[in-house]
Design a protein around this motif. Structure first.
Motif, PDB file in Angstrom:
ATOM      1  N   VAL A  10      16.873 -10.777   7.614  1.00 54.88           N
ATOM      2  CA  VAL A  10      18.256 -10.637   7.150  1.00 54.88           C
ATOM      3  C   VAL A  10      18.338 -10.899   5.655  1.00 54.88           C
ATOM      4  O   VAL A  10      19.005 -10.163   4.906  1.00 54.88           O
ATOM      5  CB  VAL A  10      19.191 -11.581   7.940  1.00 54.88           C
ATOM      6  CG1 VAL A  10      20.562 -11.649   7.290  1.00 54.88           C
ATOM      7  CG2 VAL A  10      19.292 -11.139   9.387  1.00 54.88           C
ATOM      8  N   THR A  11      17.646 -11.931   5.185  1.00 57.63           N
ATOM      9  CA  THR A  11      17.641 -12.245   3.756  1.00 57.63           C
ATOM     10  C   THR A  11      17.040 -11.100   2.954  1.00 57.63           C
ATOM     11  O   THR A  11      17.578 -10.707   1.909  1.00 57.63           O
ATOM     12  CB  THR A  11      16.846 -13.547   3.498  1.00 57.63           C
ATOM     13  OG1 THR A  11      17.438 -14.592   4.260  1.00 57.63           O
ATOM     14  CG2 THR A  11      16.845 -13.900   2.033  1.00 57.63           C
ATOM     15  N   ALA A  12      15.941 -10.535   3.422  1.00 58.81           N
ATOM     16  CA  ALA A  12      15.295  -9.427   2.725  1.00 58.81           C
ATOM     17  C   ALA A  12      16.214  -8.211   2.670  1.00 58.81           C
ATOM     18  O   ALA A  12      16.316  -7.539   1.631  1.00 58.81           O
ATOM     19  CB  ALA A  12      13.985  -9.070   3.410  1.00 58.81           C
ATOM     20  N   VAL A  50      19.531  -8.209   2.783  1.00 61.34           N
ATOM     21  CA  VAL A  50      20.640  -8.506   1.874  1.00 61.34           C
ATOM     22  C   VAL A  50      20.193  -8.378   0.419  1.00 61.34           C
ATOM     23  O   VAL A  50      20.901  -7.794  -0.413  1.00 61.34           O
ATOM     24  CB  VAL A  50      21.214  -9.914   2.165  1.00 61.34           C
ATOM     25  CG1 VAL A  50      22.153 -10.357   1.062  1.00 61.34           C
ATOM     26  CG2 VAL A  50      21.906  -9.938   3.511  1.00 61.34           C
ATOM     27  N   VAL A  51      19.008  -8.892   0.115  1.00 62.89           N
ATOM     28  CA  VAL A  51      18.485  -8.793  -1.261  1.00 62.89           C
ATOM     29  C   VAL A  51      18.249  -7.334  -1.631  1.00 62.89           C
ATOM     30  O   VAL A  51      18.596  -6.897  -2.736  1.00 62.89           O
ATOM     31  CB  VAL A  51      17.194  -9.627  -1.411  1.00 62.89           C
ATOM     32  CG1 VAL A  51      16.490  -9.316  -2.718  1.00 62.89           C
ATOM     33  CG2 VAL A  51      17.513 -11.106  -1.303  1.00 62.89           C
ATOM     34  N   THR A  54      11.963 -15.802  11.648  1.00 62.48           N
ATOM     35  CA  THR A  54      11.665 -14.421  11.257  1.00 62.48           C
ATOM     36  C   THR A  54      12.940 -13.612  11.086  1.00 62.48           C
ATOM     37  O   THR A  54      13.064 -12.811  10.162  1.00 62.48           O
ATOM     38  CB  THR A  54      10.768 -13.767  12.323  1.00 62.48           C
ATOM     39  OG1 THR A  54       9.606 -14.579  12.512  1.00 62.48           O
ATOM     40  CG2 THR A  54      10.351 -12.388  11.913  1.00 62.48           C
ATOM     41  N   THR A  55      13.896 -13.827  11.952  1.00 62.20           N
ATOM     42  CA  THR A  55      15.162 -13.096  11.875  1.00 62.20           C
ATOM     43  C   THR A  55      15.894 -13.418  10.577  1.00 62.20           C
ATOM     44  O   THR A  55      16.413 -12.521   9.906  1.00 62.20           O
ATOM     45  CB  THR A  55      16.053 -13.450  13.080  1.00 62.20           C
ATOM     46  OG1 THR A  55      15.335 -13.203  14.289  1.00 62.20           O
ATOM     47  CG2 THR A  55      17.320 -12.626  13.066  1.00 62.20           C
ATOM     48  N   ALA A  56      15.908 -14.695  10.217  1.00 68.21           N
ATOM     49  CA  ALA A  56      16.579 -15.090   8.977  1.00 68.21           C
ATOM     50  C   ALA A  56      15.878 -14.484   7.771  1.00 68.21           C
ATOM     51  O   ALA A  56      16.528 -14.064   6.808  1.00 68.21           O
ATOM     52  CB  ALA A  56      16.627 -16.610   8.867  1.00 68.21           C
ATOM     53  N   ALA A  57      14.563 -14.412   7.797  1.00 64.89           N
ATOM     54  CA  ALA A  57      13.810 -13.820   6.696  1.00 64.89           C
ATOM     55  C   ALA A  57      14.111 -12.332   6.573  1.00 64.89           C
ATOM     56  O   ALA A  57      14.278 -11.805   5.461  1.00 64.89           O
ATOM     57  CB  ALA A  57      12.320 -14.048   6.897  1.00 64.89           C
ATOM     58  N   MET A 115      12.005 -21.454   8.427  1.00 67.98           N
ATOM     59  CA  MET A 115      12.880 -20.293   8.451  1.00 67.98           C
ATOM     60  C   MET A 115      12.383 -19.335   9.524  1.00 67.98           C
ATOM     61  O   MET A 115      11.200 -19.031   9.587  1.00 67.98           O
ATOM     62  CB  MET A 115      12.874 -19.605   7.075  1.00 67.98           C
ATOM     63  CG  MET A 115      13.764 -18.389   7.008  1.00 67.98           C
ATOM     64  SD  MET A 115      13.590 -17.448   5.498  1.00 67.98           S
ATOM     65  CE  MET A 115      14.775 -18.226   4.462  1.00 67.98           C
TER      66      MET A 115
END
Length: 68
Positions: free
Chosen positions: A8-10, A12-13, A3-6, A1
């Protein structure tokens, strides 16, 4: 995964948690208002209840007999 996806996920959560907390606080306030309104409908409780005073005295008497 990546860093950008992590990140974005953080985000959103975190945004989801903020929404949930706000809804829970609003629901709690609404429920509290309904309880307050229901309690306001109840008749007043007498300040002194002779039956309660007799019960308390009986409990004190039994406690004194138990320690004697």
């Amino acid at each position: 995964m990546s860093t950008t996806a992590a990140i974005v996920t953080a985000v959103v959560v975190l945004a989801g948690l903020v929404v949930v907390v706000r809804r829970m606080r609003r629901a709690w306030a609404d429920a509290s208002a309904r309880v307050d309104a229901a309690l306001a409908q109840l008749p007043p409780v007498p300040a002194h209840d002779a039956g309660l005073a007799r019960l308390r005295q009986a409990i004190r008497d039994e406690q004194q007999e138990g320690t004697s």
